[in-house]
Design a protein around this motif. Structure first.
Motif, PDB file in Angstrom:
ATOM      1  N   ARG A 131      15.538  -7.913 -13.882  1.00 30.02           N
ATOM      2  CA  ARG A 131      16.159  -8.563 -15.037  1.00 30.02           C
ATOM      3  C   ARG A 131      17.495  -9.168 -14.640  1.00 30.02           C
ATOM      4  NH1 ARG A 131      15.189  -4.589 -20.166  1.00 30.02           N
ATOM      5  NH2 ARG A 131      12.960  -4.765 -20.229  1.00 30.02           N
ATOM      6  N   TRP A 132      18.084  -9.859 -15.582  1.00 25.00           N
ATOM      7  CA  TRP A 132      19.395 -10.443 -15.325  1.00 25.00           C
ATOM      8  C   TRP A 132      20.451  -9.350 -15.349  1.00 25.00           C
ATOM      9  CZ3 TRP A 132      16.122 -13.401 -18.597  1.00 25.00           C
ATOM     10  CH2 TRP A 132      15.745 -14.642 -18.058  1.00 25.00           C
ATOM     11  N   PRO A 145      13.266 -14.525 -14.603  1.00 26.78           N
ATOM     12  CA  PRO A 145      14.334 -13.536 -14.420  1.00 26.78           C
ATOM     13  C   PRO A 145      14.306 -12.942 -13.023  1.00 26.78           C
ATOM     14  CG  PRO A 145      12.553 -12.597 -15.702  1.00 26.78           C
ATOM     15  CD  PRO A 145      12.221 -14.054 -15.490  1.00 26.78           C
ATOM     16  N   THR A 177      25.499 -11.839 -17.380  1.00 25.65           N
ATOM     17  CA  THR A 177      24.797 -13.117 -17.424  1.00 25.65           C
ATOM     18  C   THR A 177      24.866 -13.649 -18.850  1.00 25.65           C
ATOM     19  OG1 THR A 177      23.275 -12.341 -15.718  1.00 25.65           O
ATOM     20  CG2 THR A 177      22.604 -14.293 -16.971  1.00 25.65           C
TER      21      THR A 177
END
Length: 198
Positions: A142-143, A138, A147
């Motif tokens: 984080r994403w 990731p 996404t």
């Protein structure tokens, strides 16, 4: 150990029990007659008890017992996180407003056949677990929201939660329906849900 919710729906009458003109509150129905689940997302979203990973500001956190609570509810009260919310507040809530940041859990959508719209199904496993299972790395934070990963007729998406997604219709509908019907007679501010937790 889990957390359970208890409480009553109360209604305000325009006359007192002794025939005077002072309004008073009385219990209409005990919560466990309408709701018997442990729904931490809803507990957090509505009352600020558990479910904090949703990231939504609770509608009615820890207000305590109302000063004019009915005797029945006062006697039954035993727990923590005590609070209450009126039907007027629930009816006015922004149910589709999103939390400020992405949920820690992936949201799973499904469609019946190609070309159909994606329909939210549930919160799936944690976003971090996706990286662990898939070997994906990731981004540092984080994403980002939006996404997504597709697998046939299943879509996994990183996105913020809405209040509507936390207060599940299949479990909370009886409570909300009862309050709505009572509000037709007693008014939106004349119906409230008083709850506590153990």
């Amino acid at each position: 150990m889990g957390t359970d919710i208890h409480g009553f729906i109360e209604c305000r009458h325009g006359y007192s029990a002794d025939g005077g003109s002072t309004p008073f509150w009385q219990p209409a129905i005990e919560l466990d007659q309408l709701y018997d689940h442990r729904d931490y997302d809803a507990f957090g979203s509505l009352f600020g008890v558990r479910g904090h990973q949703a990231g939504l500001e609770p509608l009615a956190p820890r207000r305590g017992l109302p000063e004019d609570v009915s005797e029945t509810v006062a006697r039954a009260h035993l727990g923590h996180g005590t609070t209450w919310i009126s039907w007027a507040e629930l009816a006015a809530a922004d149910w589709d407003g999103a939390a400020p940041g992405p949920d820690a859990y992936l949201h799973r959508y499904r469609r019946r056949s190609p070309g159909d719209a994606w329909v939210f199904e549930e919160r799936a496993f944690p976003v971090d677990r996706l990286a662990e299972l898939s070997g994906l790395t990731p981004p540092r934070d984080r994403w980002p929201a939006g996404t997504e990963w597709r697998d046939g007729d299943v879509l996994l998406r990183v996105e913020p939660l809405t209040r509507r997604q936390t207060v599940h219709a299949d479990t909370w509908a009886p409570v909300l329906s009862a309050m709505r019907v009572l509000a037709e007679r007693h008014g939106g501010t004349g119906v409230r849900l008083v709850v506590w937790f153990d």
